[in-house]
Design an enzyme around this catalytic site. Structure first.
Site, PDB file in Angstrom:
ATOM      1  CE  LYS A   1     -34.657 -28.028 -11.200  1.00 12.83           C
ATOM      2  NZ  LYS A   1     -35.497 -26.792 -11.097  1.00 12.83           N
TER       3      LYS A   1
ATOM      4  CG  ASN B   1     -34.354 -14.633  -9.358  1.00 11.28           C
ATOM      5  OD1 ASN B   1     -35.283 -15.166  -9.441  1.00 11.28           O
ATOM      6  ND2 ASN B   1     -34.487 -13.220 -10.002  1.00 11.28           N
ATOM      7  CB  ALA B   2     -37.408 -17.478  -4.751  1.00  6.55           C
TER       8      ALA B   2
END
Ligand code: GLU
Length: 402
Positions: free
Chosen positions: A103, A212-213
């Site tokens: 990440k 987006n989710a």
């Protein structure tokens, strides 16, 4: 537990304990393989030079190249990135894709920068990560506040589309990547729906997050005749017990800048939204929003974690006691990285798959992952988080080269 990396390590340890997996495996996975901190100078539009701090944590690559997004947020810090990288390792293993976990992040508020400044900063992160990232080493992707636009800058700066996923289609992106997190989450939900005892009359959904989710998940719910009764963005939420018109709400947000003050709906805070009575609660924003403090007041029948790490381990225990089933992030939101892997695979092979091909493969991966997690849940009579961690640990143990 307020430190997300402490939570991630605790989740690993307690899953391994009930499955009798070796301490050594847990110890190896509790220490990211490599962590890089960089300082990125950016000449701002007003002429000042500002130096930003950025990170890449490469947690584990036994199963394939490090894989995971890059996050832009004022609260990004190394422990958060470590936690998110750890969850990526577990997520790629649960999804059954040949990738590891990593990440990245840069600590700043993206709302305060112009598009030019954002581009210089994004390209600066890639330059600073020279030798650290690469198509066969570590493959970044979008995360909170990063989008296909940023991914196109990253690919261009590096000089190869296979370096990064989540790109626009015209820059080598995959069909279906933009909707993959939400679509994958819905496939997982459909697979588990009967098992979660969600009767049709409990078909009400509350979503925290309209990006987006969360935003796309809301649209999918409406297409499947589920009622989205509340949804929020970072400024707050809106509630209508008979169901929200998501298309109209999207238009409202794009003209006013927020979901609040939507005609016919009641404004509600992000905190109150989480405590609404509903069938399914979907945290789809940031981590640690359900904690020891508010978990006793959660009234949803089940929770689907589209965000990474929205529940603390203490909240997990409280909800387990209350009989509220939690579909954990490393399963529920693994559709995003799954289609990222498809994108990388297409780039490596010089192919472009159709939307149907991508969707079929995503569905198979999500159904398989959900069933494999459910099997472990039954075998060990535990919650789905521990079951998902056990599945990931089994797959990582097989790939362990130490
Ligand atoms: N940021 C997303 C996640 O947390 C996607 C990562 C990726 O596609 O590599 O799963």
């Amino acid at each position: 537990m307020t430190n997300p990396f402490e939570s991630a390590k605790y989740q690993l340890r307690r899953a391994a304990d009930i499955a009798g997996l070796p301490d050594e495996l847990v110890n190896l996975l509790s220490a990211p393989m490599r962590e890089v901190t960089v300082h990125i100078p950016v000449r701002l539009d007003n002429g000042e030079l500002h130096i930003y701090e950025g990170y890449r944590v490469q947690h584990n690559n036994w199963r394939g190249p490090y894989k995971g997004g890059i996050r832009y947020h004022q609260n990004v810090n190394i422990d958060e990135v470590r936690a998110l990288a750890t969850w990526m390792t577990m997520k790629t293993a649960v999804a059954g894709i040949p990738m590891g976990g990593g990440k990245g992040g840069i600590t700043f508020n993206p709302k305060e920068l112009s598009v030019r400044e954002l581009e210089v900063l994004t390209r600066g992160w890639v330059k600073a990560m020279s030798g650290v990232i690469g198509p066969e080493i570590d493959v970044p992707a979008p995360d909170v506040n990063t989008t296909p636009r940023e991914m196109a800058w990253i690919a261009d700066e590096f000089g190869s589309p296979a370096l990064v996923t989540g790109k626009p289609i015209e820059n080598g992106g995959s069909e279906g990547r933009g909707t993959a997190t939400a679509t994958g989450g819905f496939y997982v939900f459909e697979t588990l729906r009967d098992k979660l005892f969600l009767e049709p009359e409990m078909g009400t959904v509350v979503i925290q997050g309209f990006g987006n989710a969360g935003g796309i998940f809301a649209e999918i719910c409406v297409r499947h005749e589920l009622k989205v009764i509340a949804i929020s963005d970072s400024s707050g939420g809106v509630y209508n017990p008979v169901g929200l018109d998501i298309e109209a709400l999207k238009a409202h947000k794009s003209t006013t800048g927020s979901v609040q003050n939507f005609p016919g709906a009641e404004n509600i805070t992000n905190e109150a939204l989480l405590e609404l009575e509903c069938g399914l609660l979907v945290p789809a924003a940031l981590e640690a929003v359900i904690t020891v403090e508010n978990a006793p007041r959660i009234k949803a029948k089940a929770i689907l974690e589209l965000a990474n790490g929205p529940l603390t381990p203490e909240a997990d225990d409280i909800l387990f006691e209350k009989g509220i089933e939690v579909v954990p992030d490393i399963l529920a939101n693994s559709g995003g990285v799954t289609v990222s892997y498809f994108e990388w695979d297409q780039n490596m092979k010089g192919e472009h798959w159709t939307e149907n091909e991508v969707d079929d493969k995503l569905k198979v991966a999500m159904v398989d992952a959900a069933m494999a997690v459910w099997e472990r849940k039954e075998k060990y009579t535990t919650d789905m988080r521990r079951a998902a961690f056990i599945l990931a640990l089994e797959r990582l143990a097989e790939a362990n080269q130490v």
